[in-house]
Design an enzyme around this catalytic site. Structure first.
Site, PDB file in Angstrom:
ATOM      1  N   LYS A  95       0.846  -1.206   0.000  1.00  0.00           N
ATOM      2  CA  LYS A  95       0.000   0.000   0.000  1.00  0.00           C
ATOM      3  C   LYS A  95       0.877   1.250   0.000  1.00  0.00           C
ATOM      4  O   LYS A  95       0.604   2.206  -0.708  1.00  0.00           O
ATOM      5  CB  LYS A  95      -0.920   0.014   1.235  1.00  0.00           C
ATOM      6  CG  LYS A  95      -1.930  -1.121   1.257  1.00  0.00           C
ATOM      7  CD  LYS A  95      -3.283  -0.673   0.750  1.00  0.00           C
ATOM      8  CE  LYS A  95      -4.190  -1.801   0.327  1.00  0.00           C
ATOM      9  NZ  LYS A  95      -4.717  -2.659   1.350  1.00  0.00           N
ATOM     10  N   LYS A 143      -6.036 -13.198 -16.041  1.00  0.00           N
ATOM     11  CA  LYS A 143      -6.700 -13.619 -14.798  1.00  0.00           C
ATOM     12  C   LYS A 143      -8.006 -12.830 -14.642  1.00  0.00           C
ATOM     13  O   LYS A 143      -8.010 -11.607 -14.782  1.00  0.00           O
ATOM     14  CB  LYS A 143      -5.780 -13.317 -13.605  1.00  0.00           C
ATOM     15  CG  LYS A 143      -6.447 -13.490 -12.243  1.00  0.00           C
ATOM     16  CD  LYS A 143      -5.526 -12.970 -11.136  1.00  0.00           C
ATOM     17  CE  LYS A 143      -6.075 -13.199  -9.752  1.00  0.00           C
ATOM     18  NZ  LYS A 143      -7.058 -12.305  -9.216  1.00  0.00           N
ATOM     19  N   LYS A 173     -11.693  -8.177 -10.874  1.00  0.00           N
ATOM     20  CA  LYS A 173     -12.551  -6.994 -11.013  1.00  0.00           C
ATOM     21  C   LYS A 173     -11.726  -5.791 -11.463  1.00  0.00           C
ATOM     22  O   LYS A 173     -12.232  -4.901 -12.122  1.00  0.00           O
ATOM     23  CB  LYS A 173     -13.339  -6.703  -9.731  1.00  0.00           C
ATOM     24  CG  LYS A 173     -12.518  -6.407  -8.512  1.00  0.00           C
ATOM     25  CD  LYS A 173     -13.430  -6.076  -7.344  1.00  0.00           C
ATOM     26  CE  LYS A 173     -12.650  -5.905  -6.048  1.00  0.00           C
ATOM     27  NZ  LYS A 173     -11.953  -7.111  -5.600  1.00  0.00           N
TER      28      LYS A 173
HETATM   29  P1  ADP Z   1     -10.116  -9.617  -7.675  1.00  0.00           P
HETATM   30  O1  ADP Z   1      -8.856 -10.070  -8.369  1.00  0.00           O
HETATM   31  O2  ADP Z   1     -11.299  -9.661  -8.571  1.00  0.00           O
HETATM   32  O3  ADP Z   1      -9.948  -8.291  -6.954  1.00  0.00           O
HETATM   33  P2  ADP Z   1      -9.944 -10.707  -5.025  1.00  0.00           P
HETATM   34  O4  ADP Z   1      -8.498 -10.391  -4.952  1.00  0.00           O
HETATM   35  O5  ADP Z   1     -10.906  -9.914  -4.199  1.00  0.00           O
HETATM   36  O6  ADP Z   1     -10.411 -10.693  -6.560  1.00  0.00           O
HETATM   37  O7  ADP Z   1     -10.129 -12.255  -4.779  1.00  0.00           O
HETATM   38  C1  ADP Z   1     -10.734 -12.844  -3.691  1.00  0.00           C
HETATM   39  C2  ADP Z   1     -10.412 -14.332  -3.752  1.00  0.00           C
HETATM   40  O8  ADP Z   1     -11.008 -14.889  -4.949  1.00  0.00           O
HETATM   41  C3  ADP Z   1      -8.910 -14.602  -3.883  1.00  0.00           C
HETATM   42  O9  ADP Z   1      -8.355 -14.934  -2.663  1.00  0.00           O
HETATM   43  C4  ADP Z   1      -8.823 -15.775  -4.828  1.00  0.00           C
HETATM   44  O10 ADP Z   1      -8.735 -16.977  -4.087  1.00  0.00           O
HETATM   45  C5  ADP Z   1     -10.105 -15.791  -5.587  1.00  0.00           C
HETATM   46  N1  ADP Z   1      -9.919 -15.382  -6.990  1.00  0.00           N
HETATM   47  C6  ADP Z   1     -10.036 -14.140  -7.511  1.00  0.00           C
HETATM   48  N2  ADP Z   1      -9.852 -14.154  -8.831  1.00  0.00           N
HETATM   49  C7  ADP Z   1      -9.614 -15.435  -9.183  1.00  0.00           C
HETATM   50  C8  ADP Z   1      -9.343 -16.095 -10.430  1.00  0.00           C
HETATM   51  N3  ADP Z   1      -9.308 -15.439 -11.574  1.00  0.00           N
HETATM   52  N4  ADP Z   1      -9.118 -17.434 -10.395  1.00  0.00           N
HETATM   53  C9  ADP Z   1      -9.174 -18.117  -9.226  1.00  0.00           C
HETATM   54  N5  ADP Z   1      -9.436 -17.557  -8.039  1.00  0.00           N
HETATM   55  C10 ADP Z   1      -9.643 -16.229  -7.984  1.00  0.00           C
END
Ligand code: ADP
Ligand code: TRP
Length: 323
Positions: free
Chosen positions: A115, A194, A197
């Site tokens: 951060k 990947k 969001k």
């Molecule tokens: P984002 O990348 O959308 O911000 P987060 O970091 O909030 O998602 O992810 C929350 C949890 O969801 C992570 O700990 C991970 O285990 C899972 N996750 C997020 N994106 C993926 C993905 N593309 N494939 C597999 N697991 C994912």
């Protein structure tokens, strides 16, 4: 016997609209594991406060986390679902840990360093974040903590806090183990990166049928002519079929024979995603705000009773429990 079950606790910050990557990578695995333990599912609203300054957003975020987990299959009668801010023993114990660890120790936390490196405001809450998380875990004599890889270091910090306290005041806290949720690997988004969001390439978990269809139809493909064989190993649509399509071998064969085109494959995928998600969406829609609030109130009572018993011992040990 219930008493023999190991204890599991995890904390969740609300992170906006869930996508199918979140579902396959985190929620589904959690749903598969939690019933084998005496489980606690905590909404980390005090942690969320390190970044969310909008009260309405925080409030809705709390409700959403609970609703999302119930929708994907967590049974509130089998897990204690509660929010952190309802159990004041969490910040109390965090303070006690903060008095045991050093500033340089907390400065090494990856999440904090990231951060700061991004130039975000490093408020003191963010700095102390790992000690509040240690308190969340240690208050309940937790054995295992299911988290994503990015949280591994925070569990090490919790073990360190337990060890420091035990050394200073005698054996009090159990050292927890992380349960790293892995297995499905990285679920690709509609552009092949990947699904995340932050990349805007998601297929929403609780979107309408139409929103899911639109996202699936936008999956990137190459320009192979209709009727020519398709390569299932490189095709993004096929990778997603692996998580949602029951007759996968048949689809694979049709890819290689050239008897399915991208359009039909995507239509089939959208159909299968919707079929998987529909019961979850229905469960989510049937769940009223009042029901979620009642779940949180009931959970708070259970958590509070456990936390208070533990803190009585802690207060006596550190020398503030006079009566
Ligand atoms: P984002 O990348 O959308 O911000 P987060 O970091 O909030 O998602 O992810 C929350 C949890 O969801 C992570 O700990 C991970 O285990 C899972 N996750 C997020 N994106 C993926 C993905 N593309 N494939 C597999 N697991 C994912
Ligand atoms: N820091 C965790 C995350 O961002 C959330 C969290 C807070 C947590 N307290 C916890 C996770 C206790 C496990 C146990 O994902």
């Amino acid at each position: 016997m219930a008493d023999e079950k190991k204890r599991l606790l995890t904390g969740l910050q609300s992170s906006g609209q869930l996508h199918i990557g979140n579902y396959l990578g985190a929620l589904k695995r959690f749903v598969g594991a939690y019933a084998d333990y005496e489980s606690m599912l905590m909404v980390a609203d005090l942690h969320a406060l390190t970044s969310v300054k909008n009260p309405a957003q925080l409030r809705e975020g709390i409700i959403d986390v609970v609703a999302d987990y119930i929708a994907v299959g967590v049974d509130p009668t089998k897990a204690t679902i509660f929010k952190q801010s309802d159990v004041l023993e969490h910040p109390e114990l965090a303070w006690i840990f903060e008095c045991l660890v050093t500033v340089p120790f907390l400065q090494q936390a990856h999440a904090f360093k990231d951060k700061v490196a991004k130039g975000l405001e490093a408020n003191a809450g963010l700095f102390n974040y790992p000690m509040l998380m240690a308190a969340d875990i240690l208050l309940y004599d937790t054995d295992v903590v299911p988290v994503g890889e990015d949280q591994r270091q925070h569990i090490e910090y919790a073990r360190e806090a337990a060890a420091k306290f035990n050394l200073a005041y005698g054996d009090t806290f159990k050292e927890p183990k992380e349960m790293i949720l892995e297995g499905v690997g990285t679920v690709p988004g509609v552009d092949g990166k990947k699904m995340s969001k932050s990349y805007g390439n998601t297929i929403p978990l609780f979107g309408t049928d139409e929103a899911i269809r639109v996202a699936v139809m936008s999956i990137k493909t190459d320009s192979t002519a209709v009727g020519a064989p398709l390569n299932p190993t490189t095709d993004i649509t096929f990778q997603l079929h692996q998580h949602f399509t029951p007759n996968l071998a048949e689809i694979q064969k049709r890819y290689m024979d050239g008897t399915i085109g991208y359009k039909e494959s995507k239509e089939l995928l959208a159909h299968n995603i919707i079929a998987t998600i529909a019961p979850m969406r229905e469960r989510r829609a049937a769940l009223s705000r009042e029901a979620v609030i009642q779940i949180l109130k009931d959970g708070a009572e259970v958590a509070r009773a456990r936390a208070q018993a533990k803190m009585k011992d802690v207060r006596e040990k550190i020398g503030v429990g006079l009566y």
